[in-house]
Scaffold this active site. Structure first.
Site, mmCIF file in Angstrom:
data_model
loop_
_atom_site.group_PDB
_atom_site.id
_atom_site.type_symbol
_atom_site.label_atom_id
_atom_site.label_comp_id
_atom_site.label_asym_id
_atom_site.label_seq_id
_atom_site.Cartn_x
_atom_site.Cartn_y
_atom_site.Cartn_z
ATOM 1 N N TYR A 164 0.835 -1.201 0.000
ATOM 2 C CA TYR A 164 0.000 0.000 0.000
ATOM 3 C C TYR A 164 0.872 1.255 0.000
ATOM 4 C CZ TYR A 164 -2.981 3.734 1.740
ATOM 5 O OH TYR A 164 -3.626 4.945 1.895
ATOM 6 N N GLU A 171 1.221 6.584 -6.871
ATOM 7 C CA GLU A 171 0.171 7.562 -7.147
ATOM 8 C C GLU A 171 0.756 8.977 -7.191
ATOM 9 O OE1 GLU A 171 -3.149 7.208 -4.501
ATOM 10 O OE2 GLU A 171 -3.201 5.024 -4.669
#
Length: 241
Positions: A164, A171
């Site tokens: 994650y 991102e």
């Protein structure tokens, strides 16, 4: 979460009605998790098969080959917020809200900016998203079947955290690479009023979003670490009994 969560607590007509409703909810949440698992499995298998067939050339059109299914899966993930709010699923709302929000916002940006759809970072982003979801949904399905696995539990709450973090970093890179394509479009916009021009909006908003992305990821990781400790301690207590 296990199937015992959906068993009726009372007998009689009212208990039968509650039992049917809870059975329907169990069938619904199982179907949802199964759909997500199958969707992400297809995306990952398709991406790997294309890479083995076409090599690095497959990275450029990853979005065109799996973008629709990825968009569908991420759009449906909004339902998970209602699952938690309605107590169909037992999970913390805040970290799930942050995860769903950041994924869908980034996906909307990728859909709107065709110039970055062929970037290798988009392929890497999709790959990480799929790995994360393929670590989560099988665990949820096993829990619904009342057959939890310690290996899946450990994988879900241990490997998921570093992946994650890597996904959030990717991102940020995706947003940074998108800035040059946002600025020319926004710079040609007409001023909204005499003092503030429209060309400030999108690039500045994206730059301001990056610290919020890091803050949200930090809160999510903190909550995930608490969940990991809770679930592993709960498993150890069950094994002792």
């Amino acid at each position: 979460m296990s199937s015992s969560f959906f068993l009726p607590a009372t007998q009689g007509p009212e208990g039968d009605f509650m039992g049917r409703m809870l059975s329907f909810r169990l069938a619904y949440i199982f179907s949802y998790n199964l759909f997500q698992f199958c969707g992400h499995t297809w995306i990952l298998a398709n991406s790997i098969a294309r890479f083995l067939t076409f090599g690095r050339d497959a990275l450029a059109d990853t979005f065109y080959s799996v973008g629709f299914v990825m968009s569908l899966c991420q759009l449906l993930s909004i339902l998970e917020l209602f699952h938690i709010a309605d107590r169909i699923e037992k999970a913390r709302l805040l970290p799930r809200f942050i995860q769903v929000l950041e994924k869908n916002l980034l996906l909307i940006m990728i859909i709107m900016l065709e110039e970055i759809q062929s970037k290798p970072v988009v392929c890497a982003q999709f790959f990480l998203w799929n790995i994360m979801d393929l670590l989560r949904y099988p665990h949820e399905l096993l829990c619904l079947l009342d057959k939890p696995s310690i290996a899946m539990l450990w994988t879900r709450y241990t490997l998921w955290i570093p992946i994650y973090i890597l996904s959030v970093a990717t991102e940020g890179v995706t947003i940074y690479q998108a800035l040059p394509y946002v600025e020319p479009t926004a710079a040609n916009s007409k001023p909204l009023n005499s003092t503030v021009s429209a060309h400030v909006h999108l690039p500045v908003l994206l730059m301001l979003y990056l610290p919020f992305l890091a803050l949200g990821a930090s809160l999510t990781v903190w909550q995930l670490l608490k969940e990991r400790r809770h679930h592993l301690e709960k498993w150890k207590k069950m094994k002792r009994k």
